[in-house]
Motif scaffolding. Structure first.
Motif, PDB file in Angstrom:
ATOM      1  N   THR A 144      15.888  14.742  -2.222  1.00 49.56           N
ATOM      2  CA  THR A 144      16.206  14.516  -0.811  1.00 49.56           C
ATOM      3  C   THR A 144      16.682  13.108  -0.467  1.00 49.56           C
ATOM      4  O   THR A 144      17.363  12.907   0.520  1.00 49.56           O
ATOM      5  CB  THR A 144      14.983  14.827   0.075  1.00 49.56           C
ATOM      6  OG1 THR A 144      13.898  14.007  -0.392  1.00 49.56           O
ATOM      7  CG2 THR A 144      14.579  16.286  -0.037  1.00 49.56           C
ATOM      8  N   LYS A 145      16.322  12.107  -1.297  1.00 46.42           N
ATOM      9  CA  LYS A 145      16.693  10.745  -0.860  1.00 46.42           C
ATOM     10  C   LYS A 145      16.839   9.739  -1.996  1.00 46.42           C
ATOM     11  O   LYS A 145      16.433   9.963  -3.122  1.00 46.42           O
ATOM     12  CB  LYS A 145      15.669  10.244   0.163  1.00 46.42           C
ATOM     13  CG  LYS A 145      14.288  10.175  -0.401  1.00 46.42           C
ATOM     14  CD  LYS A 145      13.232   9.756   0.600  1.00 46.42           C
ATOM     15  CE  LYS A 145      11.915   9.755  -0.136  1.00 46.42           C
ATOM     16  NZ  LYS A 145      10.724   9.739   0.579  1.00 46.42           N
ATOM     17  N   LYS A 146      17.446   8.610  -1.611  1.00 48.69           N
ATOM     18  CA  LYS A 146      17.650   7.476  -2.503  1.00 48.69           C
ATOM     19  C   LYS A 146      16.341   6.692  -2.622  1.00 48.69           C
ATOM     20  O   LYS A 146      15.809   6.239  -1.616  1.00 48.69           O
ATOM     21  CB  LYS A 146      18.727   6.590  -1.872  1.00 48.69           C
ATOM     22  CG  LYS A 146      19.516   5.755  -2.826  1.00 48.69           C
ATOM     23  CD  LYS A 146      20.469   4.847  -2.068  1.00 48.69           C
ATOM     24  CE  LYS A 146      21.763   5.510  -1.663  1.00 48.69           C
ATOM     25  NZ  LYS A 146      22.710   4.560  -1.023  1.00 48.69           N
ATOM     26  N   LEU A 147      15.813   6.547  -3.824  1.00 49.23           N
ATOM     27  CA  LEU A 147      14.558   5.808  -3.993  1.00 49.23           C
ATOM     28  C   LEU A 147      14.809   4.401  -4.524  1.00 49.23           C
ATOM     29  O   LEU A 147      14.016   3.492  -4.297  1.00 49.23           O
ATOM     30  CB  LEU A 147      13.647   6.552  -4.975  1.00 49.23           C
ATOM     31  CG  LEU A 147      13.170   7.929  -4.515  1.00 49.23           C
ATOM     32  CD1 LEU A 147      12.493   8.675  -5.652  1.00 49.23           C
ATOM     33  CD2 LEU A 147      12.210   7.795  -3.346  1.00 49.23           C
ATOM     34  N   LEU A 148      15.896   4.270  -5.254  1.00 51.32           N
ATOM     35  CA  LEU A 148      16.106   3.031  -5.993  1.00 51.32           C
ATOM     36  C   LEU A 148      17.603   2.742  -6.034  1.00 51.32           C
ATOM     37  O   LEU A 148      18.396   3.656  -6.305  1.00 51.32           O
ATOM     38  CB  LEU A 148      15.566   3.261  -7.410  1.00 51.32           C
ATOM     39  CG  LEU A 148      15.303   2.080  -8.303  1.00 51.32           C
ATOM     40  CD1 LEU A 148      14.411   1.047  -7.628  1.00 51.32           C
ATOM     41  CD2 LEU A 148      14.610   2.568  -9.583  1.00 51.32           C
ATOM     42  N   GLU A 149      17.969   1.507  -5.749  1.00 51.54           N
ATOM     43  CA  GLU A 149      19.383   1.150  -5.784  1.00 51.54           C
ATOM     44  C   GLU A 149      19.497  -0.241  -6.407  1.00 51.54           C
ATOM     45  O   GLU A 149      18.952  -1.202  -5.878  1.00 51.54           O
ATOM     46  CB  GLU A 149      19.952   1.164  -4.357  1.00 51.54           C
ATOM     47  CG  GLU A 149      21.453   1.042  -4.309  1.00 51.54           C
ATOM     48  CD  GLU A 149      22.006   1.282  -2.894  1.00 51.54           C
ATOM     49  OE1 GLU A 149      21.206   1.514  -1.959  1.00 51.54           O
ATOM     50  OE2 GLU A 149      23.226   1.246  -2.740  1.00 51.54           O
ATOM     51  N   LEU A 150      20.189  -0.305  -7.531  1.00 47.81           N
ATOM     52  CA  LEU A 150      20.409  -1.586  -8.199  1.00 47.81           C
ATOM     53  C   LEU A 150      21.906  -1.875  -8.181  1.00 47.81           C
ATOM     54  O   LEU A 150      22.700  -1.070  -8.671  1.00 47.81           O
ATOM     55  CB  LEU A 150      19.916  -1.551  -9.654  1.00 47.81           C
ATOM     56  CG  LEU A 150      18.431  -1.835  -9.893  1.00 47.81           C
ATOM     57  CD1 LEU A 150      17.561  -0.773  -9.279  1.00 47.81           C
ATOM     58  CD2 LEU A 150      18.131  -1.967 -11.386  1.00 47.81           C
ATOM     59  N   SER A 169       0.833  -1.199   0.000  1.00 46.14           N
ATOM     60  CA  SER A 169       0.000   0.000   0.000  1.00 46.14           C
ATOM     61  C   SER A 169       0.869   1.251   0.000  1.00 46.14           C
ATOM     62  O   SER A 169       0.375   2.359  -0.162  1.00 46.14           O
ATOM     63  CB  SER A 169      -0.939  -0.003   1.205  1.00 46.14           C
ATOM     64  OG  SER A 169      -0.194  -0.030   2.400  1.00 46.14           O
ATOM     65  N   ASP A 170       2.166   1.067   0.169  1.00 46.78           N
ATOM     66  CA  ASP A 170       3.110   2.183   0.065  1.00 46.78           C
ATOM     67  C   ASP A 170       4.488   1.619  -0.262  1.00 46.78           C
ATOM     68  O   ASP A 170       4.835   0.531   0.202  1.00 46.78           O
ATOM     69  CB  ASP A 170       3.181   2.961   1.393  1.00 46.78           C
ATOM     70  CG  ASP A 170       3.996   4.233   1.247  1.00 46.78           C
ATOM     71  OD1 ASP A 170       4.031   4.791   0.130  1.00 46.78           O
ATOM     72  OD2 ASP A 170       4.602   4.667   2.237  1.00 46.78           O
ATOM     73  N   VAL A 171       5.243   2.331  -1.082  1.00 42.71           N
ATOM     74  CA  VAL A 171       6.612   1.940  -1.406  1.00 42.71           C
ATOM     75  C   VAL A 171       7.495   3.173  -1.264  1.00 42.71           C
ATOM     76  O   VAL A 171       7.343   4.145  -1.994  1.00 42.71           O
ATOM     77  CB  VAL A 171       6.728   1.388  -2.850  1.00 42.71           C
ATOM     78  CG1 VAL A 171       8.190   1.091  -3.185  1.00 42.71           C
ATOM     79  CG2 VAL A 171       5.892   0.121  -3.007  1.00 42.71           C
ATOM     80  N   LYS A 172       8.409   3.112  -0.300  1.00 39.71           N
ATOM     81  CA  LYS A 172       9.303   4.252  -0.069  1.00 39.71           C
ATOM     82  C   LYS A 172      10.578   4.129  -0.897  1.00 39.71           C
ATOM     83  O   LYS A 172      11.057   5.103  -1.455  1.00 39.71           O
ATOM     84  CB  LYS A 172       9.661   4.353   1.415  1.00 39.71           C
ATOM     85  CG  LYS A 172       8.489   4.801   2.284  1.00 39.71           C
ATOM     86  CD  LYS A 172       8.965   5.038   3.722  1.00 39.71           C
ATOM     87  CE  LYS A 172       7.795   5.409   4.616  1.00 39.71           C
ATOM     88  NZ  LYS A 172       6.861   4.271   4.822  1.00 39.71           N
ATOM     89  N   SER A 173      11.166   2.954  -0.924  1.00 36.75           N
ATOM     90  CA  SER A 173      12.386   2.753  -1.703  1.00 36.75           C
ATOM     91  C   SER A 173      12.584   1.270  -1.975  1.00 36.75           C
ATOM     92  O   SER A 173      11.998   0.417  -1.299  1.00 36.75           O
ATOM     93  CB  SER A 173      13.604   3.316  -0.960  1.00 36.75           C
ATOM     94  OG  SER A 173      13.826   2.563   0.216  1.00 36.75           O
ATOM     95  N   ILE A 174      13.414   0.977  -2.970  1.00 35.71           N
ATOM     96  CA  ILE A 174      13.690  -0.410  -3.348  1.00 35.71           C
ATOM     97  C   ILE A 174      15.189  -0.581  -3.547  1.00 35.71           C
ATOM     98  O   ILE A 174      15.836   0.249  -4.182  1.00 35.71           O
ATOM     99  CB  ILE A 174      12.960  -0.792  -4.662  1.00 35.71           C
ATOM    100  CG1 ILE A 174      11.442  -0.612  -4.510  1.00 35.71           C
ATOM    101  CG2 ILE A 174      13.280  -2.221  -5.067  1.00 35.71           C
ATOM    102  CD1 ILE A 174      10.656  -0.970  -5.755  1.00 35.71           C
ATOM    103  N   LYS A 175      15.719  -1.658  -2.990  1.00 30.86           N
ATOM    104  CA  LYS A 175      17.124  -1.998  -3.199  1.00 30.86           C
ATOM    105  C   LYS A 175      17.209  -3.424  -3.750  1.00 30.86           C
ATOM    106  O   LYS A 175      16.647  -4.356  -3.160  1.00 30.86           O
ATOM    107  CB  LYS A 175      17.904  -1.899  -1.883  1.00 30.86           C
ATOM    108  CG  LYS A 175      19.384  -2.195  -2.031  1.00 30.86           C
ATOM    109  CD  LYS A 175      20.128  -2.008  -0.713  1.00 30.86           C
ATOM    110  CE  LYS A 175      21.601  -2.359  -0.889  1.00 30.86           C
ATOM    111  NZ  LYS A 175      22.350  -2.193   0.368  1.00 30.86           N
ATOM    112  N   ILE A 176      17.890  -3.558  -4.867  1.00 27.01           N
ATOM    113  CA  ILE A 176      17.991  -4.862  -5.519  1.00 27.01           C
ATOM    114  C   ILE A 176      19.462  -5.214  -5.694  1.00 27.01           C
ATOM    115  O   ILE A 176      20.225  -4.428  -6.241  1.00 27.01           O
ATOM    116  CB  ILE A 176      17.308  -4.834  -6.902  1.00 27.01           C
ATOM    117  CG1 ILE A 176      15.858  -4.356  -6.776  1.00 27.01           C
ATOM    118  CG2 ILE A 176      17.368  -6.202  -7.561  1.00 27.01           C
ATOM    119  CD1 ILE A 176      15.268  -3.851  -8.070  1.00 27.01           C
TER     120      ILE A 176
END
Lengths: 333, 333
Positions: free
Chosen positions: A258-264, A155-162
């Protein structure tokens, strides 16, 4: 069951050969011909390369000649990583009314880096009522479509790290070469600057996720760094002296102001024992998923390209993405 | 952005309330009304139940009255687990040209256990050009759609084992009650025989996977067994004396004549510290995936029902399944 789906495969590298083998196993598919630019293969029988015996499927040097003769519904392009290198082949397929599936890494989500070419392909595919799709395992599944699908329960996604960590020692020669095994650090860095090293498609995976999650990413930072051998190593294909390149770490980070949302993070190294894939979603609910040993890429890429064929033919026309097809699965047909 | 999608939610249990809250957060959705059979809620304002202040959304006792007044594009049915219990509501929605999404567990794949009812719903939905879909997290995602999607990177699938271990102590009262916490072993077994206990939908998850993988399963063996407390326990809602039911193990095994093809194991226990979800595919490549702590079900079910709305409206008409929709993801709209 309706008539068999008529297919041509282009490119007889390892991925192309395995793709042919898998298609030949499927009762509902009909492999009509294969195409390879190597003149020494011209007019030979595919079976000689697959099973050392003839099977009545001819190897063409010229894609258009094969398209004209067989009029396939789907052409699988396994040859190249850069979209510009296979664009002519894609246009040829479209003009002969064939849909296209390709492992071309840049085709996964070409609407940013290759915007004008993507728009041209999309328009032409719509005009001819065919579908064009880039897929595979990476890009195509593990660092993009699977994480995206996982967010469907959030129901919410703040950030994703893969993170994908690959034991390169078990992979094919072409891939080991592409990563730069046994090069010196400066040779590696020179090739990085020339965009000849690194994993093509990581940026596209990040752009794919960001686009469909409506992330307000303003910058994608991309970096490619070598790992150097701490002692002498050898793989099946390379001797890797101490101090030379034994792997790489390729990272794409997507940030807003302001921030990191996605990190692959993609690590491919010949000196690790166990690879893995990990997806961490900071969301509601939070998700932390790990695949033990990681997904073996070559097999998986071939499987995805073949399994996705019926989904492709039921999708909308144009240049589509993995987000535009029905949920695919192993085709037991 | 086109006009907002008009939605009605039926059922004001915990899942229904959370569904309303999530829909109200989405700019592209318009929650028109809610329906609950509890007469004490009739004609009240939804906001009183959500935020202790009025928001101008009326609670109806009668679904047909709400459908007639608002003509929603999508009605979300959150009320019941058995398809027979919500069939009338589904038919009402269809007759008022509303598509349906439901957390009704048996709706995930109703083409076996509820075959004739499923066919009736499918025919009617096609006649009225609407879509009917059962989804959620379990069934709907973790033990069916996700494992199925994982097989898309396999060139062969021999068998699949899926385990979900849930820390029941953190879950809602209705779920703790449904599992039979604090019952005696014989009370539990009596309720199992009366089909009043166990996880509705596990068989449907197994049938869903088996269907789409063309597994030649001849028998599905289903068993439900209690775990008994080894000492006195308590949850937020139940005192569980030593020797009474503290959880259950619900298993569905699908076999053909010679071997086990599919194994679904759902453990829900109030005496475990860490739950997890695990999917093991014996295939090529093999896949072993684990989700640390498991997916928190209530939040995930609500999220999936809401996230899937655009996918539903773009799918074919009729009674469809999660396999018939485009790959869903978190809706950041």
């Amino acid at each position: 069951m309706s008539a068999k789906i008529k297919i041509i495969v282009v490119g007889l590298g390892q991925i192309g050969i395995e793709t042919c083998k898998l298609i030949l196993q499927k009762k509902s598919f009909n492999l009509l011909a294969v195409v390879d630019i190597d003149p020494s293969k011209a007019d030979k029988d595919l079976g000689e390369f697959l099973y050392k015996k003839k099977i009545g499927i001819k190897i063409f040097n010229d894609l258009k000649a094969a398209l004209k003769e067989f009029q396939p519904e789907v052409t699988i392009l396994t040859s190249k990583s850069r979209l510009s290198e296979i664009a002519n082949d894609i246009f040829s397929c479209i003009e002969y009314h064939s849909s296209v599936i390709s492992s071309c890494e840049e085709l996964l989500f070409p609407f940013k880096k290759n915007k004008s070419l993507a728009e041209e392909i999309d328009a032409k595919a719509k005009e001819y009522f065919v579908h064009v799709l880039g897929t595979g395992v990476n890009p195509g599944f593990i660092m993009d479509t699977l994480p995206l699908f996982l967010t469907s329960i959030c129901s919410d996604v703040k950030s994703i790290k893969i993170s994908r960590v690959v034991d390169l020692s078990k992979r094919r020669k072409a891939l080991q070469q592409k990563i730069g095994l046994s090069l010196t650090k400066s040779e590696f860095q020179k090739l990085v600057r020339e965009k000849k090293i690194g994993h093509v498609g990581l940026l596209e995976s990040a752009q794919f996720i960001s686009h469909y999650l409506n992330f307000d990413i303003t910058d994608f930072d991309e970096s490619i760094k070598p790992y150097l051998a701490d002692k002498n190593y050898k793989t099946k294909f390379f001797n890797i002296p101490k101090g030379t390149v034994i792997g790489m770490k390729h990272t794409v980070i997507g940030k807003n102001k302001t921030k990191k949302l996605l990190e692959l993070i993609l690590e491919m190294r010949a000196d690790i024992v166990k690879g893995f894939d990990e997806i961490v979603i900071d969301g509601n609910p939070p998700i932390k998923l790990k695949i033990e040993n990681g997904i073996f890429g070559d097999t998986a890429t071939v499987a995805m390209m073949v399994n996705v064929i019926p989904n492709l033919l039921h999708a909308r026309y144009g240049l589509i993405t993995m987000k535009d097809i029905n949920i695919p699965s192993f085709l037991n047909i």
